[in-house]
Design an enzyme around this catalytic site. Structure first.
Site, PDB file in Angstrom:
ATOM      1  N   VAL A  74      59.533  48.672  33.167  1.00 30.32           N
ATOM      2  CA  VAL A  74      58.637  49.669  32.571  1.00 30.32           C
ATOM      3  C   VAL A  74      58.922  51.011  33.248  1.00 30.32           C
ATOM      4  CG1 VAL A  74      56.230  50.335  32.202  1.00 30.32           C
ATOM      5  CG2 VAL A  74      56.900  47.927  32.085  1.00 30.32           C
TER       6      VAL A  74
ATOM      7  N   ASP B 121      64.004  44.677  39.703  1.00 35.21           N
ATOM      8  CA  ASP B 121      64.629  44.136  40.918  1.00 35.21           C
ATOM      9  C   ASP B 121      65.646  43.091  40.482  1.00 35.21           C
ATOM     10  OD1 ASP B 121      62.889  45.333  43.226  1.00 35.21           O
ATOM     11  OD2 ASP B 121      61.517  44.771  41.627  1.00 35.21           O
TER      12      ASP B 121
ATOM     13  N   GLN C 178      67.038  40.564  42.915  1.00 37.32           N
ATOM     14  CA  GLN C 178      66.003  39.589  43.271  1.00 37.32           C
ATOM     15  C   GLN C 178      65.938  38.465  42.235  1.00 37.32           C
ATOM     16  OE1 GLN C 178      62.072  40.675  45.043  1.00 37.32           O
ATOM     17  NE2 GLN C 178      61.367  40.450  42.945  1.00 37.32           N
TER      18      GLN C 178
ATOM     19  N   MET D 276      53.735  42.673  45.579  1.00 37.13           N
ATOM     20  CA  MET D 276      53.325  43.194  46.889  1.00 37.13           C
ATOM     21  C   MET D 276      52.161  44.170  46.732  1.00 37.13           C
ATOM     22  SD  MET D 276      56.666  43.404  49.287  1.00 37.13           S
ATOM     23  CE  MET D 276      57.276  44.967  48.705  1.00 37.13           C
TER      24      MET D 276
ATOM     25  N   HIS E 206      53.800  46.097  36.756  1.00 31.80           N
ATOM     26  CA  HIS E 206      53.156  44.836  37.134  1.00 31.80           C
ATOM     27  C   HIS E 206      52.245  44.354  36.004  1.00 31.80           C
ATOM     28  CE1 HIS E 206      53.704  46.761  41.280  1.00 31.80           C
ATOM     29  NE2 HIS E 206      54.340  45.622  41.427  1.00 31.80           N
TER      30      HIS E 206
ATOM     31  N   GLY F 215      60.251  41.007  37.460  1.00 36.21           N
ATOM     32  CA  GLY F 215      60.720  42.193  36.755  1.00 36.21           C
ATOM     33  C   GLY F 215      62.219  42.388  36.936  1.00 36.21           C
TER      34      GLY F 215
ATOM     35  N   SER G 149      57.496  52.255  40.213  1.00 36.24           N
ATOM     36  CA  SER G 149      57.626  51.556  41.491  1.00 36.24           C
ATOM     37  C   SER G 149      56.477  51.975  42.380  1.00 36.24           C
ATOM     38  CB  SER G 149      58.960  51.939  42.147  1.00 36.24           C
ATOM     39  OG  SER G 149      58.947  51.583  43.512  1.00 36.24           O
TER      40      SER G 149
ATOM     41  N   LEU H 286      49.515  48.022  42.468  1.00 38.54           N
ATOM     42  CA  LEU H 286      50.015  47.659  41.144  1.00 38.54           C
ATOM     43  C   LEU H 286      50.075  48.846  40.190  1.00 38.54           C
ATOM     44  CD1 LEU H 286      48.064  44.288  40.772  1.00 38.54           C
ATOM     45  CD2 LEU H 286      50.347  44.670  41.729  1.00 38.54           C
TER      46      LEU H 286
HETATM   47  P1  AMP Z   1      56.746  44.446  43.877  1.00 43.68           P
HETATM   48  O1  AMP Z   1      55.283  44.541  43.983  1.00 43.68           O
HETATM   49  O2  AMP Z   1      57.447  45.766  43.909  1.00 43.68           O
HETATM   50  O3  AMP Z   1      57.338  43.431  44.802  1.00 43.68           O
HETATM   51  O4  AMP Z   1      57.040  43.902  42.420  1.00 43.68           O
HETATM   52  C1  AMP Z   1      56.438  42.711  41.959  1.00 43.68           C
HETATM   53  C2  AMP Z   1      57.079  42.308  40.663  1.00 43.68           C
HETATM   54  O5  AMP Z   1      56.896  43.353  39.715  1.00 43.68           O
HETATM   55  C3  AMP Z   1      58.597  42.095  40.814  1.00 43.68           C
HETATM   56  O6  AMP Z   1      58.986  40.980  40.027  1.00 43.68           O
HETATM   57  C4  AMP Z   1      59.152  43.373  40.291  1.00 43.68           C
HETATM   58  O7  AMP Z   1      60.450  43.253  39.776  1.00 43.68           O
HETATM   59  C5  AMP Z   1      58.158  43.717  39.189  1.00 43.68           C
HETATM   60  N1  AMP Z   1      58.216  45.140  38.884  1.00 43.68           N
HETATM   61  C6  AMP Z   1      58.178  46.168  39.770  1.00 43.68           C
HETATM   62  N2  AMP Z   1      58.323  47.353  39.128  1.00 43.68           N
HETATM   63  C7  AMP Z   1      58.471  47.053  37.824  1.00 43.68           C
HETATM   64  C8  AMP Z   1      58.666  47.840  36.640  1.00 43.68           C
HETATM   65  N3  AMP Z   1      58.762  49.165  36.683  1.00 43.68           N
HETATM   66  N4  AMP Z   1      58.770  47.198  35.457  1.00 43.68           N
HETATM   67  C9  AMP Z   1      58.680  45.840  35.387  1.00 43.68           C
HETATM   68  N5  AMP Z   1      58.498  45.041  36.465  1.00 43.68           N
HETATM   69  C10 AMP Z   1      58.393  45.640  37.663  1.00 43.68           C
END
Ligand code: AMP
Length: 292
Positions: free
Chosen positions: A177, A151, A154, A30, A37, A148, A186, A33
């Site tokens: 991470v 989630d 998810q 989303m 990400h 990741g 996040s 980043l």
């Molecule tokens: P989002 O933009 O929050 O929807 O996340 C996009 C992808 O990045 C999802 O698969 C998340 O699980 C992953 N993601 C978000 N935060 C982290 C993190 N801290 N470490 C690893 N992956 C992450």
């Protein structure tokens, strides 16, 4: 690196990749980043021929009182990170491009996976997640898709959707991470004030305490959850939930040391989630000991 706004352009890239016999990776995000990400993109780059990052704040996964409108967005910065991490294309459509007829056909995962944990507090959220990921899979036809473990629920919902709907895609789950003090990275961490940010350190600390408790003799699911809850409350946080569940079914775990310890809590006005796979080595021992 190409910026793709339209589905016709996406299809042309997919056709070209397929004609060339290339292995295409999709990294759905989303945007806004961060280094979490980046790990997904780096991993995809190392394993596949073409790496596509999607950046789309998906309206169907936000509830009416959630943060869709104010979710942080910065496409220019995101493009720089994607380019730097080696992506070949960024797909950043307008809402109308992915939802030309409004919400339209929905993908509805089984309630056992989507109505528990976060789903109990975010009704319809995982229908929105499954729907947008199904659209992205249909459009980009990736051989691999990177998600990741941050989630965790998810990943469980998407794995089930892929199995149920026979999507020919291999899912890759990437470890969470964390910041140096253990807080999971996040996009929503940017909402935290300085004092909220200090309070939020209690989340990884509570998970670390739960990890140790789950591996102690005589541990039970209930005793581990009670301890984690206590740790959070000691920091002034009332969690939405603390749960120790089976990684596949998300039902309460009968074997604490093999489950997933998951928490959600609102700190200030920001809802944070985190989890730990208890069968894996703890990521916290070195992190928290070296934290200031
Ligand atoms: P989002 O933009 O929050 O929807 O996340 C996009 C992808 O990045 C999802 O698969 C998340 O699980 C992953 N993601 C978000 N935060 C982290 C993190 N801290 N470490 C690893 N992956 C992450």
């Amino acid at each position: 690196m190409e910026l793709v706004r339209k589905n016709t352009a996406a299809r042309a890239l997919v056709d070209a990749a397929q004609r060339a016999g290339e292995r295409l990776a999709l990294v759905p995000t989303m945007g806004y980043l961060h280094e979490g990400h980046r790990d997904l993109i780096t991993r995809a780059r190392a394993e596949c021929d073409r790496v596509v990052v999607s950046i789309f704040v998906n309206p169907t996964q936000f509830g009416p009182n959630e943060d869709f409108a104010r979710y942080p967005r910065d496409l220019e910065r995101d493009l720089a990170l994607c380019r730097d991490a080696g992506a070949d294309a960024v797909y950043a459509p307008e809402v109308e491009e992915l939802y030309p007829f409004g919400p339209g056909t929905l993908v509805v995962p089984p309630a056992a996976l989507s109505s528990t944990l976060c789903g109990a507090f975010r009704p319809g959220h995982f229908d929105g997640v499954a729907t947008v990921v199904a659209k992205l899979f249909a459009l980009w036809q990736p051989q691999r898709a990177y998600f990741g473990l941050k989630d965790f629920q998810q990943t469980a919902v998407i794995a089930r959707m892929v199995a149920d709907l026979c999507f020919p895609v291999e899912l890759v789950r990437v470890p969470t991470v964390r910041e140096p003090d253990g807080l999971a990275m996040s996009s929503r961490n940017t909402y935290l004030s300085e004092s909220d940010r200090a309070t939020a350190r209690a989340l990884p600390r509570a998970l670390a305490a739960g990890y140790r408790a789950a591996h102690a003799p005589g541990a039970s699911t209930e005793s581990v959850c009670a301890l984690v809850r206590q740790e959070l409350e000691r920091a002034g946080i009332t969690p939405q939930y603390v749960a120790l569940v089976d990684p596949l079914t998300l039902a309460p775990s009968s074997e604490p040391a093999r489950g997933v310890l998951a928490i959600a809590a609102t700190v200030g006005a920001t809802r944070l989630i985190d989890n730990l796979l208890l069968a894996e080595p703890s990521p916290f021992e070195s992190l928290l000991e070296s934290a200031p």
